[in-house]
Motif scaffolding. Structure first.
Motif, PDB file in Angstrom:
ATOM      1  N   LEU A 276      79.103  65.363  91.960  1.00  8.80           N
ATOM      2  CA  LEU A 276      80.045  66.357  91.438  1.00  8.80           C
ATOM      3  C   LEU A 276      79.471  67.763  91.593  1.00  8.80           C
ATOM      4  CD1 LEU A 276      82.571  67.262  89.955  1.00  8.80           C
ATOM      5  CD2 LEU A 276      81.467  66.659  87.798  1.00  8.80           C
ATOM      6  N   LEU A 277      78.200  67.937  91.237  1.00 10.99           N
ATOM      7  CA  LEU A 277      77.572  69.258  91.363  1.00 10.99           C
ATOM      8  C   LEU A 277      77.534  69.706  92.820  1.00 10.99           C
ATOM      9  CD1 LEU A 277      74.661  68.899  88.786  1.00 10.99           C
ATOM     10  CD2 LEU A 277      76.699  70.342  88.573  1.00 10.99           C
ATOM     11  N   ARG A 278      77.269  68.780  93.720  1.00  9.30           N
ATOM     12  CA  ARG A 278      77.268  69.133  95.141  1.00  9.30           C
ATOM     13  C   ARG A 278      78.644  69.596  95.588  1.00  9.30           C
ATOM     14  NH1 ARG A 278      73.668  63.968  97.251  1.00  9.30           N
ATOM     15  NH2 ARG A 278      71.597  64.946  97.002  1.00  9.30           N
ATOM     16  N   GLU A 279      79.676  68.938  95.102  1.00 11.16           N
ATOM     17  CA  GLU A 279      81.032  69.325  95.472  1.00 11.16           C
ATOM     18  C   GLU A 279      81.417  70.674  94.869  1.00 11.16           C
ATOM     19  OE1 GLU A 279      83.072  68.224  97.628  1.00 11.16           O
ATOM     20  OE2 GLU A 279      82.116  66.340  98.158  1.00 11.16           O
ATOM     21  N   VAL A 280      80.936  70.959  93.664  1.00 13.08           N
ATOM     22  CA  VAL A 280      81.175  72.287  93.075  1.00 13.08           C
ATOM     23  C   VAL A 280      80.562  73.349  93.969  1.00 13.08           C
ATOM     24  CG1 VAL A 280      80.613  73.813  91.157  1.00 13.08           C
ATOM     25  CG2 VAL A 280      81.375  71.487  90.688  1.00 13.08           C
ATOM     26  N   GLY A 281      79.300  73.122  94.387  1.00 10.53           N
ATOM     27  CA  GLY A 281      78.650  74.102  95.269  1.00 10.53           C
ATOM     28  C   GLY A 281      79.381  74.273  96.577  1.00 10.53           C
ATOM     29  N   ALA A 282      79.825  73.165  97.174  1.00 11.00           N
ATOM     30  CA  ALA A 282      80.543  73.232  98.431  1.00 11.00           C
ATOM     31  C   ALA A 282      81.865  73.969  98.273  1.00 11.00           C
ATOM     32  CB  ALA A 282      80.778  71.829  98.981  1.00 11.00           C
ATOM     33  N   THR A 283      82.554  73.731  97.182  1.00 10.18           N
ATOM     34  CA  THR A 283      83.835  74.405  96.929  1.00 10.18           C
ATOM     35  C   THR A 283      83.621  75.899  96.755  1.00 10.18           C
ATOM     36  OG1 THR A 283      84.729  72.427  95.877  1.00 10.18           O
ATOM     37  CG2 THR A 283      85.846  74.497  95.414  1.00 10.18           C
ATOM     38  N   LEU A 284      82.592  76.294  96.033  1.00 10.29           N
ATOM     39  CA  LEU A 284      82.325  77.713  95.825  1.00 10.29           C
ATOM     40  C   LEU A 284      81.916  78.398  97.137  1.00 10.29           C
ATOM     41  CD1 LEU A 284      80.430  77.578  92.429  1.00 10.29           C
ATOM     42  CD2 LEU A 284      82.687  78.572  92.832  1.00 10.29           C
ATOM     43  N   ARG A 285      81.175  77.700  97.969  1.00  7.56           N
ATOM     44  CA  ARG A 285      80.784  78.298  99.258  1.00  7.56           C
ATOM     45  C   ARG A 285      81.994  78.505 100.138  1.00  7.56           C
ATOM     46  NH1 ARG A 285      76.458  74.767  98.570  1.00  7.56           N
ATOM     47  NH2 ARG A 285      77.378  73.171  99.914  1.00  7.56           N
ATOM     48  N   ARG A 286      82.933  77.576 100.107  1.00  5.49           N
ATOM     49  CA  ARG A 286      84.132  77.716 100.933  1.00  5.49           C
ATOM     50  C   ARG A 286      85.022  78.855 100.458  1.00  5.49           C
ATOM     51  NH1 ARG A 286      84.581  71.959  99.983  1.00  5.49           N
ATOM     52  NH2 ARG A 286      83.724  70.761 101.723  1.00  5.49           N
TER      53      ARG A 286
END
Length: 288
Positions: A276-286
């Motif tokens: 979940l944390l990895r996906e949060v980071g990926a979403t914020l980078r996008r």
């Protein structure tokens, strides 16, 4: 009831939000949880909620009557006239309604979605299911935007896509549990297309046709998440992180479903906190 918020996949009102937002989000969450518990027959035993809503204790399991009484109590919460609502969760909601100038429609939609659950247990087409999601899921995102003073037509459109996607993800994860409640949220037209019937959904694990059906529904949810993700980039600060968490929760859940080879029948595949944390980071980078 409110304590259940601590067990959600992503916190309902995480610590990093301003205190006023947390208070308002928890008030709305308490109402939404109460509606769902009535609709699912999950109220605490003893009939206490029925009494608080002005019903006889013996009506504790009369879901239509409870939903009608809840709607009446909601109107009392919106009214300035005494004596006000009877249920403590509605009394808690009152200050939020006034402070944020909320309207009754999203709350009434959540009640209507649960009324529909009492009448409808199968959906013929995806369009039928999407219409249900407009009542059961989309009001939540609209309320978050209203509470934070960030609503606009474009943000509402993106929010609706995210919320419908998250509802579809929940349906995908909970196929076996829903069937145990005599509910099927997989469109009949899709089941027919993949050669799946309800006996297949009752199996201990999914065969190739069931897994292909779930993969198809998962891709539909992914596309809706892609459509809604620009919502994250349209806001700033702590609200951006909150919305990124909602999008990431859906993405992480879909990754967990894919990792299970789309076999959801043994139980709902759940993402890890790390994913979940990895996906949060990926979403914020996008979208940052």
């Amino acid at each position: 009831m409110l304590e259940q918020a601590a067990h959600e996949n992503f916190p309902v009102a995480p610590f990093f939000l301003p205190r006023a937002w947390r208070t308002d989000l928890m008030a709305v969450y308490g109402f939404a949880r109460l509606v769902d518990d009535i609709g699912d027959g999950d109220l605490a035993p003893g009939g206490g909620d029925a009494v608080l809503l002005g019903l006889d204790r013996a009506q504790y399991d009369d879901r239509p009557a409870l939903l009608d009484a809840l709607e009446a109590d909601l109107h009392r919460a919106f009214s300035a006239r005494a004596p006000g609502p009877g249920h403590p969760l509605l009394r808690r909601l009152g200050p939020t309604l006034r402070r944020c100038a909320l309207t009754p429609e999203p709350f009434l939609d959540l009640i209507e979605a649960n009324r529909q659950d009492q009448r409808v247990s199968r959906y013929g087409t995806y369009g039928d299911l999407a219409t249900y999601c407009e009542l059961s899921a989309n009001p939540v995102g609209r309320l978050v935007l209203a509470l934070t003073g960030t609503a606009s037509p474009e943000r509402i459109r993106r929010s609706d896509a995210v919320c419908t996607a998250l509802q579809l993800v929940e349906h995908i994860q909970d196929v076996a549990e829903d069937l145990g409640r005599d509910r099927v949220y997989l469109p009949a037209e899709d089941m027919k297309r993949f050669g799946v019937d309800e006996a297949d959904l009752a199996a201990p694990s999914g065969g190739a046709s069931v897994r292909a059906l779930i993969a198809y529904e998962a891709e539909r949810a992914r596309e809706l998440l892609r459509e809604g993700t620009p919502l994250v980039g349209s806001v700033h600060g702590r609200l951006k992180l909150l919305l990124a968490g909602f999008v990431a929760g859906g993405r992480a859940a879909l990754r967990a479903v894919a990792a299970a080879d789309y076999d959801v029948l043994p139980g709902p595949p759940k993402p890890t906190k790390l994913s979940l944390l990895r996906e949060v980071g990926a979403t914020l980078r996008r979208e940052g």
